[in-house]
Scaffold this motif. Structure first.
Motif, PDB file in Angstrom:
ATOM      1  N   PRO A  82     101.716  39.161   5.216  1.00 12.85           N
ATOM      2  CA  PRO A  82     102.110  40.375   6.051  1.00 12.85           C
ATOM      3  C   PRO A  82     101.382  40.472   7.128  1.00 12.85           C
ATOM      4  CG  PRO A  82     100.762  41.177   3.926  1.00 12.85           C
ATOM      5  CD  PRO A  82     101.044  39.544   3.965  1.00 12.85           C
ATOM      6  N   ASP A  83     100.381  39.593   7.355  1.00 13.61           N
ATOM      7  CA  ASP A  83      99.419  39.846   8.689  1.00 13.61           C
ATOM      8  C   ASP A  83      98.941  38.472   9.324  1.00 13.61           C
ATOM      9  OD1 ASP A  83      96.493  42.009   9.734  1.00 13.61           O
ATOM     10  OD2 ASP A  83      97.948  40.503  10.677  1.00 13.61           O
TER      11      ASP A  83
ATOM     12  N   SER B 299      90.617  38.706  -3.081  1.00 10.26           N
ATOM     13  CA  SER B 299      90.455  40.174  -3.649  1.00 10.26           C
ATOM     14  C   SER B 299      91.427  40.305  -4.500  1.00 10.26           C
ATOM     15  CB  SER B 299      90.167  41.155  -2.692  1.00 10.26           C
ATOM     16  OG  SER B 299      91.204  41.408  -2.000  1.00 10.26           O
TER      17      SER B 299
ATOM     18  N   ALA C 130      94.994  38.717  -3.456  1.00  5.07           N
ATOM     19  CA  ALA C 130      95.014  38.662  -1.855  1.00  5.07           C
ATOM     20  C   ALA C 130      94.175  37.703  -1.594  1.00  5.07           C
ATOM     21  CB  ALA C 130      94.449  40.178  -1.596  1.00  5.07           C
TER      22      ALA C 130
ATOM     23  N   THR D   2      89.292  50.093  -0.756  1.00 14.48           N
ATOM     24  CA  THR D   2      89.784  48.816  -0.377  1.00 14.48           C
ATOM     25  C   THR D   2      89.106  47.767  -1.393  1.00 14.48           C
ATOM     26  OG1 THR D   2      89.985  49.542   1.964  1.00 14.48           O
ATOM     27  CG2 THR D   2      89.773  47.113   1.460  1.00 14.48           C
ATOM     28  N   ASP D   3      89.696  46.700  -1.805  1.00 13.07           N
ATOM     29  CA  ASP D   3      88.820  45.783  -2.789  1.00 13.07           C
ATOM     30  C   ASP D   3      87.915  44.842  -2.132  1.00 13.07           C
ATOM     31  OD1 ASP D   3      91.849  46.127  -4.179  1.00 13.07           O
ATOM     32  OD2 ASP D   3      90.172  46.096  -5.696  1.00 13.07           O
ATOM     33  N   THR D   4      86.968  44.539  -2.991  1.00 13.73           N
ATOM     34  CA  THR D   4      85.831  43.870  -2.598  1.00 13.73           C
ATOM     35  C   THR D   4      86.328  42.497  -2.180  1.00 13.73           C
ATOM     36  OG1 THR D   4      84.118  45.122  -3.643  1.00 13.73           O
ATOM     37  CG2 THR D   4      83.737  42.711  -2.963  1.00 13.73           C
ATOM     38  N   GLN D   5      85.983  41.662  -1.127  1.00 10.98           N
ATOM     39  CA  GLN D   5      86.471  40.292  -1.064  1.00 10.98           C
ATOM     40  C   GLN D   5      85.333  39.418  -1.207  1.00 10.98           C
ATOM     41  OE1 GLN D   5      88.082  39.734   3.273  1.00 10.98           O
ATOM     42  NE2 GLN D   5      89.173  41.606   2.970  1.00 10.98           N
ATOM     43  N   TYR D   6      85.596  38.382  -1.857  1.00  9.92           N
ATOM     44  CA  TYR D   6      84.609  37.486  -2.198  1.00  9.92           C
ATOM     45  C   TYR D   6      84.769  36.112  -1.528  1.00  9.92           C
ATOM     46  CZ  TYR D   6      83.810  40.552  -6.096  1.00  9.92           C
ATOM     47  OH  TYR D   6      83.500  41.742  -6.557  1.00  9.92           O
TER      48      TYR D   6
ATOM     49  N   TYR E 132      96.209  36.917   6.406  1.00 13.76           N
ATOM     50  CA  TYR E 132      96.217  37.631   5.107  1.00 13.76           C
ATOM     51  C   TYR E 132      97.346  36.943   4.443  1.00 13.76           C
ATOM     52  CZ  TYR E 132      96.765  41.778   2.277  1.00 13.76           C
ATOM     53  OH  TYR E 132      97.427  42.816   1.257  1.00 13.76           O
TER      54      TYR E 132
ATOM     55  N   LEU F 125      92.952  43.522  -5.334  1.00 12.58           N
ATOM     56  CA  LEU F 125      93.970  44.384  -4.990  1.00 12.58           C
ATOM     57  C   LEU F 125      93.953  45.554  -5.954  1.00 12.58           C
ATOM     58  CD1 LEU F 125      97.139  42.775  -3.133  1.00 12.58           C
ATOM     59  CD2 LEU F 125      95.279  44.253  -2.157  1.00 12.58           C
TER      60      LEU F 125
ATOM     61  N   TYR G 141      92.408  35.600   2.079  1.00 10.47           N
ATOM     62  CA  TYR G 141      92.197  35.995   3.498  1.00 10.47           C
ATOM     63  C   TYR G 141      91.576  34.573   4.135  1.00 10.47           C
ATOM     64  CZ  TYR G 141      92.222  40.554   1.635  1.00 10.47           C
ATOM     65  OH  TYR G 141      92.282  41.699   0.969  1.00 10.47           O
TER      66      TYR G 141
ATOM     67  N   TYR H 244      93.347  49.259  -4.376  1.00 10.91           N
ATOM     68  CA  TYR H 244      94.333  49.427  -3.359  1.00 10.91           C
ATOM     69  C   TYR H 244      95.457  50.325  -3.782  1.00 10.91           C
ATOM     70  CZ  TYR H 244      96.958  49.739   0.982  1.00 10.91           C
ATOM     71  OH  TYR H 244      97.666  50.166   2.288  1.00 10.91           O
TER      72      TYR H 244
ATOM     73  N   TYR I 219      77.453  42.917   3.220  1.00 10.18           N
ATOM     74  CA  TYR I 219      77.360  41.575   3.111  1.00 10.18           C
ATOM     75  C   TYR I 219      76.278  40.997   3.800  1.00 10.18           C
ATOM     76  CZ  TYR I 219      82.222  41.244   1.500  1.00 10.18           C
ATOM     77  OH  TYR I 219      83.350  41.857   0.833  1.00 10.18           O
TER      78      TYR I 219
ATOM     79  N   ASN J 240      95.001  46.262   2.929  1.00 13.81           N
ATOM     80  CA  ASN J 240      93.803  46.050   2.193  1.00 13.81           C
ATOM     81  C   ASN J 240      93.260  44.902   2.703  1.00 13.81           C
ATOM     82  OD1 ASN J 240      92.294  46.356  -0.095  1.00 13.81           O
ATOM     83  ND2 ASN J 240      92.857  44.176  -1.039  1.00 13.81           N
TER      84      ASN J 240
END
Lengths: 119, 112
Positions: free
Chosen positions: A55-56, A95, A31, A105-109, A48, A97, A33, A100, B36, B98
């Motif tokens: 999808p978004d 992230s 994933a 919800t997975d952590t975003q870095y 995303y 995924l 973003y 999910y 964060y 997600n």
């Protein structure tokens, strides 16, 4: 391992020019973003990607903005005919995924961002 | 109603005190929350994630989740001037995939 990388770190352009911003996610993260952060403001979601599909795209502010992702890895955000209001820091996050589907919800870095200035 | 809300601050605390940062969310089905930290001119960095009701501690940081009341908080014990930053709360998007929704952030200032 290596984190999310973005290039360039700074970009100054003239109004009306096109710019391309690059994001290289953490290896294996499916994933990806894109966010925009104007001075003193919060994070504005742009788009995303899950794998190569998006999808978004609901956050893209206008049709001057587009993004693609190839090979499930690197992504490019393109802004055509830049305007002064496009000036902001563009942040990329990735992230894994893994969580999910199990309710988490997975952590975003986040990467370090690209500071775009449109003169 | 915004999906994730935070008081913008600034929250000013003296060095050594406990800083309490709060966040409320609208989606009762949300299960994952993240805090964060963002220093001025830098990108957000993850401090803590919390998935279950109750407290989760990591060093000087404690995250608290109360699903019944739909709030999540972050406590910073023994606050240091280096903790001065904007703290972003994030929760899952209610649309079913997600994606995180970020609050506007609370600016924390720890003064010596």
């Amino acid at each position: 391992g290596a984190g999310v990388s973005q290039s360039p770190s700074n970009k100054v352009t003239e109004k009306g020019k096109d710019v391309e911003l690059r994001c290289d996610p953490i290896s294996g993260h499916t994933a990806l973003y894109w966010y925009r952060q104007s001075l003193g403001q919060g994070l504005e979601f742009l788009i995303y990607f899950q794998g190569n599909s998006a999808p978004d795209k609901s956050g893209l502010p206008s049709d001057r903005f587009s993004a693609e992702r190839t090979g499930g890895s690197v992504s490019t955000l393109t802004i055509q005919r830049t305007q002064q209001e496009d000036s902001a820091v563009y942040l990329c996050a990735s992230s894994s995924l893994r969580g999910y589907g199990g309710g988490n919800t997975d952590t975003q870095y986040f990467g370090p961002g690209t500071r775009l200035t449109v003169l | 109603q915004k999906e994730v809300e935070q008081n913008s601050g600034p929250l000013s605390v003296p060095e050594g005190a406990i800083a309490s940062l709060n966040c409320t969310y609208s989606d009762r089905g949300s299960q994952s929350f993240f805090w964060y930290r963002q220093y001025s001119g830098k990108s957000p960095e993850l401090i803590m994630s919390i998935y279950s009701n109750g407290d989760k501690e990591d060093g000087r940081f404690t995250a608290q989740l109360n699903k019944a009341s739909q709030y999540v908080s972050l406590l910073i014990r023994d606050s240091q001037p280096s903790d001065s930053a904007t703290y972003l709360c994030a929760g899952p998007f209610s649309g079913g995939y997600n994606k995180l929704i970020f609050g506007a952030g609370t600016r924390l200032a720890v003064h010596p």
